[in-house]
Design a protein around this motif. Structure first.
Motif, PDB file in Angstrom:
ATOM      1  N   TRP A   3       9.497  -1.236   3.891  1.00 51.12           N
ATOM      2  CA  TRP A   3      10.241  -0.143   4.506  1.00 51.12           C
ATOM      3  C   TRP A   3      11.011   0.601   3.419  1.00 51.12           C
ATOM      4  N   TRP A   4      10.890   1.923   3.411  1.00 48.74           N
ATOM      5  CA  TRP A   4      11.585   2.725   2.411  1.00 48.74           C
ATOM      6  C   TRP A   4      11.353   2.170   1.006  1.00 48.74           C
ATOM      7  N   PHE A   5      10.085   1.871   0.732  1.00 46.03           N
ATOM      8  CA  PHE A   5       9.628   1.482  -0.611  1.00 46.03           C
ATOM      9  C   PHE A   5      10.216   0.154  -1.082  1.00 46.03           C
ATOM     10  N   ALA A   6      10.581  -0.705  -0.143  1.00 43.11           N
ATOM     11  CA  ALA A   6      11.180  -1.992  -0.501  1.00 43.11           C
ATOM     12  C   ALA A   6      11.065  -2.948   0.684  1.00 43.11           C
TER      13      ALA A   6
ATOM     14  N   ALA B 210      -4.137   2.595   1.516  1.00 46.65           N
ATOM     15  CA  ALA B 210      -4.322   1.897   0.242  1.00 46.65           C
ATOM     16  C   ALA B 210      -4.322   2.878  -0.926  1.00 46.65           C
ATOM     17  N   ALA B 211      -4.996   4.021  -0.762  1.00 43.41           N
ATOM     18  CA  ALA B 211      -5.052   5.007  -1.846  1.00 43.41           C
ATOM     19  C   ALA B 211      -3.666   5.550  -2.173  1.00 43.41           C
ATOM     20  N   GLU B 212      -2.845   5.730  -1.148  1.00 45.15           N
ATOM     21  CA  GLU B 212      -1.490   6.246  -1.360  1.00 45.15           C
ATOM     22  C   GLU B 212      -0.583   5.218  -2.017  1.00 45.15           C
ATOM     23  N   SER B 213      -0.958   3.929  -1.926  1.00 45.54           N
ATOM     24  CA  SER B 213      -0.144   2.854  -2.476  1.00 45.54           C
ATOM     25  C   SER B 213      -0.683   2.348  -3.809  1.00 45.54           C
ATOM     26  N   ALA B 214      -1.640   3.054  -4.371  1.00 43.23           N
ATOM     27  CA  ALA B 214      -2.230   2.668  -5.651  1.00 43.23           C
ATOM     28  C   ALA B 214      -1.321   3.096  -6.808  1.00 43.23           C
ATOM     29  N   HIS B 215      -1.714   2.766  -8.023  1.00 44.73           N
ATOM     30  CA  HIS B 215      -0.877   3.074  -9.194  1.00 44.73           C
ATOM     31  C   HIS B 215      -0.663   4.577  -9.368  1.00 44.73           C
ATOM     32  N   ASN B 216      -1.594   5.370  -8.847  1.00 49.85           N
ATOM     33  CA  ASN B 216      -1.456   6.823  -8.945  1.00 49.85           C
ATOM     34  C   ASN B 216      -1.235   7.463  -7.578  1.00 49.85           C
ATOM     35  N   GLY B 217      -0.817   6.657  -6.601  1.00 48.97           N
ATOM     36  CA  GLY B 217      -0.644   7.150  -5.248  1.00 48.97           C
ATOM     37  C   GLY B 217       0.711   7.801  -5.011  1.00 48.97           C
ATOM     38  N   LYS B 218       0.727   8.681  -4.044  1.00 53.80           N
ATOM     39  CA  LYS B 218       1.939   9.438  -3.729  1.00 53.80           C
ATOM     40  C   LYS B 218       3.067   8.554  -3.226  1.00 53.80           C
ATOM     41  N   GLU B 219       2.736   7.426  -2.584  1.00 53.01           N
ATOM     42  CA  GLU B 219       3.750   6.521  -2.058  1.00 53.01           C
ATOM     43  C   GLU B 219       4.275   5.535  -3.109  1.00 53.01           C
ATOM     44  N   GLY B 220       3.706   5.555  -4.287  1.00 55.86           N
ATOM     45  CA  GLY B 220       4.132   4.645  -5.348  1.00 55.86           C
ATOM     46  C   GLY B 220       3.301   3.370  -5.355  1.00 55.86           C
ATOM     47  N   ASP B 221       3.148   2.799  -6.519  1.00 56.22           N
ATOM     48  CA  ASP B 221       2.358   1.584  -6.713  1.00 56.22           C
ATOM     49  C   ASP B 221       3.007   0.424  -5.959  1.00 56.22           C
ATOM     50  N   VAL B 222       2.325  -0.091  -4.944  1.00 54.45           N
ATOM     51  CA  VAL B 222       2.923  -1.145  -4.118  1.00 54.45           C
ATOM     52  C   VAL B 222       3.221  -2.393  -4.945  1.00 54.45           C
ATOM     53  N   GLN B 223       2.415  -2.664  -5.956  1.00 55.37           N
ATOM     54  CA  GLN B 223       2.676  -3.833  -6.790  1.00 55.37           C
ATOM     55  C   GLN B 223       3.971  -3.657  -7.591  1.00 55.37           C
ATOM     56  N   MET B 224       4.249  -2.433  -8.002  1.00 49.25           N
ATOM     57  CA  MET B 224       5.507  -2.155  -8.695  1.00 49.25           C
ATOM     58  C   MET B 224       6.692  -2.247  -7.732  1.00 49.25           C
ATOM     59  N   LEU B 225       6.503  -1.743  -6.513  1.00 46.86           N
ATOM     60  CA  LEU B 225       7.586  -1.795  -5.535  1.00 46.86           C
ATOM     61  C   LEU B 225       7.963  -3.235  -5.201  1.00 46.86           C
ATOM     62  N   LEU B 226       6.994  -4.141  -5.268  1.00 51.53           N
ATOM     63  CA  LEU B 226       7.236  -5.542  -4.945  1.00 51.53           C
ATOM     64  C   LEU B 226       7.664  -6.360  -6.170  1.00 51.53           C
ATOM     65  N   TRP B 227       7.624  -5.776  -7.346  1.00 47.71           N
ATOM     66  CA  TRP B 227       7.939  -6.522  -8.560  1.00 47.71           C
ATOM     67  C   TRP B 227       9.362  -7.085  -8.564  1.00 47.71           C
ATOM     68  N   PRO B 228      10.387  -6.347  -8.132  1.00 48.22           N
ATOM     69  CA  PRO B 228      11.735  -6.944  -8.128  1.00 48.22           C
ATOM     70  C   PRO B 228      11.824  -8.218  -7.292  1.00 48.22           C
ATOM     71  N   LEU B 229      11.150  -8.253  -6.145  1.00 48.80           N
ATOM     72  CA  LEU B 229      11.152  -9.467  -5.333  1.00 48.80           C
ATOM     73  C   LEU B 229      10.378 -10.576  -6.040  1.00 48.80           C
ATOM     74  N   ALA B 230       9.263 -10.208  -6.661  1.00 54.39           N
ATOM     75  CA  ALA B 230       8.491 -11.198  -7.410  1.00 54.39           C
ATOM     76  C   ALA B 230       9.328 -11.780  -8.546  1.00 54.39           C
TER      77      ALA B 230
END
Length: 253
Positions: free
Chosen positions: A102-105, A150-170
């Motif tokens: 939610w809201w990129f986090a 999925a395309a929007e959540s990719a490294h070049n997606g408009k919604e931002g790279d989902v793996q990067m968004l989850l990195w702080p939790l990781a």
């Protein structure tokens, strides 16, 4: 025998996230695991850390979270809801977190669970973190939904790279010493699909639920995230020539 802790952070018991968590539970029980559950909304867990949670004389004034948690850990004065979760984490060989983005986090509920439950002095301290974390040999998997494609959540997606968004939790779990598996993400989960698009989503979600047993059956082979080792830092910064595993920690341009 494996002990698995499943943590659900979604307010709706009829949500896909909740059904996905139940699929994890059913699969783990079928494997013979001891399964511990934490449905945070159902538990009424308070995600806001504050002094009133602690007995008089334990909380510092002004309120210092780290010092208060340390004192409470050392004097058996942790709030009971927190202690319940701490005991589950200590008992678990692996943790599976189910939550939406939610809201990129992750939801505030899950962030607050981390802030209150991953207690200083109990689950980590200055001598026991990262490579010397208390949970070395244990692992965590994030099972995540996004509303974006999925395309929007990719490294070049408009919604931002989902793996990067989850990195702080990781990195939060890396701090405690856990092995962190690459997050497993189901995209495009929202309530605004209509007609054929809604039917297609429901079919895709049914498939994800059916696939969960196979995913967890192959848990040991799932890819792990890679982090820099402690000896790759000097003076708190990445050594020249050390490998780069994330844009969060990188060499000078």
């Amino acid at each position: 025998m494996t002990t698995t802790l499943i943590v659900l952070a979604h307010p709706a018991p009829t949500s896909f996230n909740a059904a996905w968590a139940r699929a994890s539970e059913e699969a783990c029980r079928a494997f013979g695991d001891t399964v511990l559950m934490s449905d945070l909304y159902d538990l009424g867990f308070d995600p806001a850390e504050r002094a009133v949670h602690y007995p008089q004389g334990v909380a510092t004034d002004p309120f210092d979270v780290l010092k208060t948690q340390q004192a409470a850990s050392e004097t058996s004065a942790l709030p009971q809801p927190v202690l319940n979760e701490v005991d589950k984490i200590r008992a678990a060989d692996r943790i599976i977190l189910h939550f939406p983005l939610w809201w990129f986090a992750p939801p505030a509920m899950l962030k607050g669970w981390c802030e209150r439950v991953l207690v200083n002095g109990g689950l980590h301290d200055t001598d026991n973190r990262f490579d010397t974390g208390l949970f070395r040999g244990k692992s965590v998997l994030f099972c995540v939904t996004t509303g974006s494609k999925a395309a929007e959540s990719a490294h070049n997606g408009k919604e931002g790279d989902v793996q990067m968004l989850l990195w702080p939790l990781a990195y939060t779990f890396r701090y405690l010493g856990f092995d962190v598996l690459r997050p497993h993400v189901v995209h495009g989960v929202h309530g605004y699909h209509k007609g054929a698009a809604r039917d297609a989503l429901q079919e895709r979600l049914r498939g994800a639920l059916m696939d969960q047993r196979e995913l967890l059956e192959n848990y040991a082979a799932l890819p792990r995230l890679t982090f820099n080792a402690d000896d790759e830092f000097e003076g708190g910064q990445l050594r020249n020539g050390a490998p780069v595993h994330s844009l969060f920690i990188r060499q000078d341009p």
